[in-house]
Design an enzyme around this catalytic site. Structure first.
Site, PDB file in Angstrom:
ATOM      1  N   ARG A   1       0.854  -1.185   0.000  1.00 47.29           N
ATOM      2  CA  ARG A   1       0.000   0.000   0.000  1.00 47.29           C
ATOM      3  C   ARG A   1       0.896   1.243   0.000  1.00 47.29           C
ATOM      4  O   ARG A   1       2.045   1.194   0.451  1.00 47.29           O
ATOM      5  CB  ARG A   1      -0.900   0.016   1.233  1.00 47.29           C
ATOM      6  CG  ARG A   1      -1.816  -1.199   1.370  1.00 47.29           C
ATOM      7  CD  ARG A   1      -2.610  -1.112   2.671  1.00 47.29           C
ATOM      8  NE  ARG A   1      -3.504  -2.255   2.846  1.00 47.29           N
ATOM      9  CZ  ARG A   1      -3.188  -3.375   3.482  1.00 47.29           C
ATOM     10  NH1 ARG A   1      -1.965  -3.500   4.021  1.00 47.29           N
ATOM     11  NH2 ARG A   1      -4.058  -4.358   3.599  1.00 47.29           N
TER      12      ARG A   1
ATOM     13  N   LYS B   1      -1.884  -1.995   8.093  1.00 48.24           N
ATOM     14  CA  LYS B   1      -2.927  -1.238   8.770  1.00 48.24           C
ATOM     15  C   LYS B   1      -2.888  -1.452  10.275  1.00 48.24           C
ATOM     16  O   LYS B   1      -3.335  -0.614  11.042  1.00 48.24           O
ATOM     17  CB  LYS B   1      -4.295  -1.645   8.213  1.00 48.24           C
ATOM     18  CG  LYS B   1      -4.516  -1.193   6.771  1.00 48.24           C
ATOM     19  CD  LYS B   1      -5.912  -1.514   6.312  1.00 48.24           C
ATOM     20  CE  LYS B   1      -6.158  -0.977   4.910  1.00 48.24           C
ATOM     21  NZ  LYS B   1      -7.534  -1.255   4.437  1.00 48.24           N
TER      22      LYS B   1
ATOM     23  N   HIS C   1      -2.922   1.972  -5.767  1.00 53.43           N
ATOM     24  CA  HIS C   1      -3.557   0.702  -5.422  1.00 53.43           C
ATOM     25  C   HIS C   1      -3.727  -0.221  -6.621  1.00 53.43           C
ATOM     26  O   HIS C   1      -3.908  -1.422  -6.457  1.00 53.43           O
ATOM     27  CB  HIS C   1      -4.908   0.968  -4.759  1.00 53.43           C
ATOM     28  CG  HIS C   1      -5.134   0.157  -3.521  1.00 53.43           C
ATOM     29  ND1 HIS C   1      -4.345   0.284  -2.398  1.00 53.43           N
ATOM     30  CD2 HIS C   1      -6.047  -0.805  -3.222  1.00 53.43           C
ATOM     31  CE1 HIS C   1      -4.766  -0.547  -1.468  1.00 53.43           C
ATOM     32  NE2 HIS C   1      -5.782  -1.227  -1.949  1.00 53.43           N
TER      33      HIS C   1
ATOM     34  N   ARG D   1      -1.372  -3.119  -6.652  1.00 54.57           N
ATOM     35  CA  ARG D   1      -1.770  -4.172  -5.704  1.00 54.57           C
ATOM     36  C   ARG D   1      -2.790  -5.092  -6.355  1.00 54.57           C
ATOM     37  O   ARG D   1      -2.688  -6.316  -6.269  1.00 54.57           O
ATOM     38  CB  ARG D   1      -2.326  -3.485  -4.452  1.00 54.57           C
ATOM     39  CG  ARG D   1      -2.578  -4.362  -3.258  1.00 54.57           C
ATOM     40  CD  ARG D   1      -2.947  -3.452  -2.080  1.00 54.57           C
ATOM     41  NE  ARG D   1      -3.405  -4.195  -0.939  1.00 54.57           N
ATOM     42  CZ  ARG D   1      -2.604  -4.756  -0.043  1.00 54.57           C
ATOM     43  NH1 ARG D   1      -1.294  -4.659  -0.191  1.00 54.57           N
ATOM     44  NH2 ARG D   1      -3.096  -5.406   0.991  1.00 54.57           N
TER      45      ARG D   1
ATOM     46  N   HIS E   1      -3.557  -9.227   4.075  1.00 57.08           N
ATOM     47  CA  HIS E   1      -4.972  -9.166   4.435  1.00 57.08           C
ATOM     48  C   HIS E   1      -5.200  -9.833   5.789  1.00 57.08           C
ATOM     49  O   HIS E   1      -4.755 -10.954   6.019  1.00 57.08           O
ATOM     50  CB  HIS E   1      -5.829  -9.878   3.377  1.00 57.08           C
ATOM     51  CG  HIS E   1      -5.928  -9.121   2.088  1.00 57.08           C
ATOM     52  ND1 HIS E   1      -6.355  -9.690   0.910  1.00 57.08           N
ATOM     53  CD2 HIS E   1      -5.642  -7.820   1.786  1.00 57.08           C
ATOM     54  CE1 HIS E   1      -6.345  -8.784  -0.056  1.00 57.08           C
ATOM     55  NE2 HIS E   1      -5.915  -7.648   0.459  1.00 57.08           N
TER      56      HIS E   1
ATOM     57  N   TYR F   1     -10.909 -11.012  -5.503  1.00 55.42           N
ATOM     58  CA  TYR F   1     -10.115 -11.287  -6.690  1.00 55.42           C
ATOM     59  C   TYR F   1     -10.611 -12.498  -7.472  1.00 55.42           C
ATOM     60  O   TYR F   1     -10.154 -12.729  -8.594  1.00 55.42           O
ATOM     61  CB  TYR F   1      -8.641 -11.455  -6.315  1.00 55.42           C
ATOM     62  CG  TYR F   1      -8.052 -10.172  -5.802  1.00 55.42           C
ATOM     63  CD1 TYR F   1      -7.857  -9.091  -6.661  1.00 55.42           C
ATOM     64  CD2 TYR F   1      -7.747  -9.995  -4.460  1.00 55.42           C
ATOM     65  CE1 TYR F   1      -7.362  -7.890  -6.196  1.00 55.42           C
ATOM     66  CE2 TYR F   1      -7.247  -8.803  -3.989  1.00 55.42           C
ATOM     67  CZ  TYR F   1      -7.055  -7.755  -4.862  1.00 55.42           C
ATOM     68  OH  TYR F   1      -6.572  -6.552  -4.399  1.00 55.42           O
TER      69      TYR F   1
END
Length: 289
Positions: free
Chosen positions: A139, A163, A234, A237, A260, A269
């Site tokens: 990211r 994150k 993004h 990614r 994730h 995806y």
């Protein structure tokens, strides 16, 4: 901010994103007058959230409501309000996986990287940043927060802070490591800042936020004249995840690389692998019409 960072364990980027929403809410309710949180009521919360959400994309509207809930819980925790006004924050409609991720194509990535002028110091920096985005799917905020001590050169590994506050260790591909090392030796300005990537102009320090990396991507795409899906970071990614899926990687492997926290995040995806999905289609009774 201390409450969000220590009690809620939120990432700095999340906290930074929350603050403008809370400030806008208080300004909407109290204007230039004195902020008296005890005067807040559920109607104030609902009206503000509904009015603002109408002008936003669903993802940003969800960030708004999350910021409001967090602030109102904190206000109640402090005793500034007695009612749980966080429960009055409306829920933003969010259909599961509404759209297919827009990932940059591999040939576009190669064209973009080839267009970078690595004879300049800024070019060396931008090339290393774009490689990190394309090869590891980082990211923008993760690239910004990368520090010199996060790179284990002897083991060929990279510590990425996503994150959450936890470190996600990733293998450092040889070409990415070479690009970063070249920038550090030949392109990085002298600075006491421990961030890997620094601004090219004064003040010589790390980027102030993810928008700095976004600017690098946007200018590179414009310079290369590429018709990319978006102008943001993004897309690399999404492009990496799509490419891995097409080459047989499992959703678990993709999710582990992308950091994730929840398996559901990676399932989006499955929508891009149309060829694989077609094998699951049930034949139409009676043959093709």
């Amino acid at each position: 901010m201390t409450y969000l960072r220590e009690a809620r364990a939120l990432a700095t980027a999340t906290i930074v994103n929350y603050v403008p929403f809370v400030r806008a809410f208080l300004n909407d309710r109290f204007g230039k007058g004195r902020v008296t949180l005890s005067r807040l009521c559920a109607g104030d919360v609902v009206r503000f959230a509904q009015r603002q959400a109408q002008r936003m994309q669903p993802k940003r509207a969800k960030l708004l409501t999350a910021a409001l809930r967090s602030f109102l819980r904190y206000a109640r925790y402090r005793g500034d309000i007695t009612l749980d006004l966080s429960a009055a924050v409306p829920v933003v409609a969010n259909w599961a996986m509404p759209s297919i991720p827009r990932g940059i194509a591999p040939d576009q990535t190669r064209q973009l990287l080839a267009s970078i002028d690595r004879r300049s110091k800024t070019g060396l920096r931008d090339y290393a940043i774009l490689l990190l985005l394309a090869r590891l799917g980082l990211r923008a905020g993760e690239v910004v927060s990368l520090e010199l001590g996060d790179i284990d050169w002897s083991a060929g590994r990279l510590c990425v802070r996503g994150k959450s506050t936890q470190c996600n260790e990733l293998p450092l591909p040889a070409d990415v490591g070479k690009a970063i090392a070249t920038y550090l030796i030949r392109g990085r300005p002298r600075s006491t800042c421990r961030r890997v990537f620094l601004r090219a102009r004064a003040p010589i320090t790390g980027f102030s936020g993810p928008s700095g990396v976004g600017s690098v991507v946007r200018h590179a795409i414009q310079h290369a004249g590429i018709d990319a899906p978006t102008r943001g970071a993004h897309q690399f990614r999404h492009g990496l995840a799509t490419e891995m899926l097409c080459h047989g990687a499992s959703l678990g492997e993709i999710g582990e690389l992308l950091g994730h926290q929840h398996p559901q995040t990676t399932t989006i995806y499955t929508k891009v692998d149309i060829k694989a999905l077609r094998t699951l289609a049930v034949p139409w009774p009676g043959g093709v019409q």
